[in-house]
Design an enzyme around this catalytic site. Structure first.
Site, PDB file in Angstrom:
ATOM      1  N   GLU A 125       6.790  17.163   7.459  1.00  0.00           N
ATOM      2  CA  GLU A 125       7.119  18.361   6.686  1.00  0.00           C
ATOM      3  C   GLU A 125       6.608  18.233   5.254  1.00  0.00           C
ATOM      4  OE1 GLU A 125       8.808  20.898   3.895  1.00  0.00           O
ATOM      5  OE2 GLU A 125       9.480  18.810   3.947  1.00  0.00           O
ATOM      6  N   ASP A 185      10.006  12.979   8.574  1.00  0.00           N
ATOM      7  CA  ASP A 185       9.237  12.103   7.681  1.00  0.00           C
ATOM      8  C   ASP A 185       9.968  11.817   6.377  1.00  0.00           C
ATOM      9  OD1 ASP A 185       8.863  14.893   7.237  1.00  0.00           O
ATOM     10  OD2 ASP A 185       7.092  14.503   6.007  1.00  0.00           O
TER      11      ASP A 185
END
Length: 396
Positions: A141, A83
């Site tokens: 994350e 991400d």
């Protein structure tokens, strides 16, 4: 005949341009946490092209499997996060983000492209090792509860069950060409604190008719720091920071309430729980004693990250064999948080750092900044090193 180490190193160098191209594509098309659909599809496309079986997990995650000879002998997992962050990129580069307000400012494009490179290498040498390697391309994350916790709940550490896991993260303070390791506790737990202090507002010239929440909040903030300095075991680092206080009064207006926001970080789960309990009791007690009320809320984040000492020592020795002793460095404790920490509380783990800094090229900016970038020479190193760590662990 070349050794397996030499073969892996040669393959890592030979696919460096491919790895850079993958990084550029991912950097140009960043996606926020839990929204990594295009990234997921790109990872799947690459794995499928190399004949690596894969499946989806945690909605936008991908898990690949590479089986060597005797695949049930041992299983090792490798993880990369995918991400990006809600940051407007200011770099003027051909691979600049095409998604305004979203940027790979923490190196997750590097982690994903590097693990793709590792996968490509391992698929080409799978006849040279015994066991199975599980590739974990993890979403989210950067956002609680963390993609790692969701993947674990959905069984990423089962069927097959790894005996160890490796994670790699860029390091802006480590020069390109070097790798960093640390045994034991490495990164902190991360909890967000939100305190609403309720009083009774009124005219600033008539404090006797009010219950001043700003004064109450001030006492709470100062007193909280004494929990760290007086109650915490000094052997374990801990940080308490309040970065936001909002009263919305005026020079002559006492507001009805004050909102405080901060972060609490620890390197011990017992102290983490004790510290939060003490903060709640203290905030509520001070507010009550001063005639007001405090509502204490915690957004629980990631646990502290612990590197298994034995696994990390073996990985460091393997990295020295791959990189040379001068290029493997020891890391300091870091009070930032990482959701890789969840894995470390379930299986032996090693989270290490890939140097990407190059002062001569002006590549010195930190992560989570709009001008973060890397020296891409690191992408000739990262894939091969992780492949070597995995196969070395399988044969141990």
């Amino acid at each position: 005949m070349a050794s397996l180490l030499e073969k892996i190193k040669a393959l890592s160098n030979s696919i460096a341009e491919e790895t850079v191209a993958n990084r550029h594509h991912l950097h140009m098309h960043p996606e926020l946490s839990f929204q990594e659909t295009a990234t997921q599809a790109y990872v799947e496309k690459q794995l499928n092209a190399w004949g690596i079986p894969n499946s989806r997990l945690a909605n936008t995650g991908v898990v690949g499997i590479i089986e060597g000879k005797n695949p049930s002998k041992k299983v090792v997992a490798l993880r990369a996060d995918m991400d990006a962050l809600p940051i407007m990129e200011t770099n003027d580069v051909p691979y600049k983000s095409t998604n305004p307000g979203v940027m790979h400012a923490c190196g997750h494009d590097v982690h994903t492209s590097s693990l793709l490179g590792t996968a490509h290498i391992l698929q080409q040498v799978k006849d040279d090792f015994e066991g199975t390697i599980k590739l974990i391309f993890q979403p989210a994350e950067e956002k609680a509860p963390g993609g790692a916790s969701i993947m674990i709940k959905e069984g990423v550490l089962e069927n097959p069950k790894p005996i160890s896991i490796f994670g790699q993260h860029v390091a802006t303070n480590v020069p390109v060409g070097k790798i960093g390791f640390r045994e034991g506790m490495y990164m902190a737990s991360t909890d967000e604190l939100y305190i609403k202090v309720i009083g009774k507002g009124g005219h600033g010239a008539m404090p006797d008719a009010c219950i001043d929440p700003i004064v109450i909040a001030s006492h709470i903030i100062v007193a909280m720091q004494q929990i760290i300095s007086r109650n915490k075991n000094p052997k374990f680092p801990s940080v308490l920071t309040f970065g936001k206080i909002e009263g919305l009064g005026a020079t002559n207006v006492i507001p009805d309430e004050v909102n405080i926001a901060g972060t609490f970080r620890a390197m011990d789960e017992t102290w983490r729980a004790e510290g939060l309990a003490k903060m709640k009791k203290l905030a509520e007690g001070i507010a009550e004693a001063m005639g007001g009320e405090a509502i204490f809320e915690v957004l629980k984040g990631y646990p502290f990250l612990q590197n298994d000492p034995d696994l990390t020592r073996k990985a460091k020795a393997a990295a020295i064999a791959y990189m040379g002793e001068d290029n493997v460095v020891d890391l300091d404790l870091w009070m930032a948080g990482e959701d890789f920490a969840f894995y470390t509380h379930h299986v032996d783990a090693c989270f290490y750092r890939l140097g990407i800094r190059n002062e001569a090229k002006g590549i010195t900016n930190g992560v989570h900044t709009p001008n973060f970038d890397i020296d891409e020479d690191a992408l000739a190193i990262g894939p091969g090193l992780m492949a070597w760590l995995a196969v070395n662990e399988l044969k141990m």
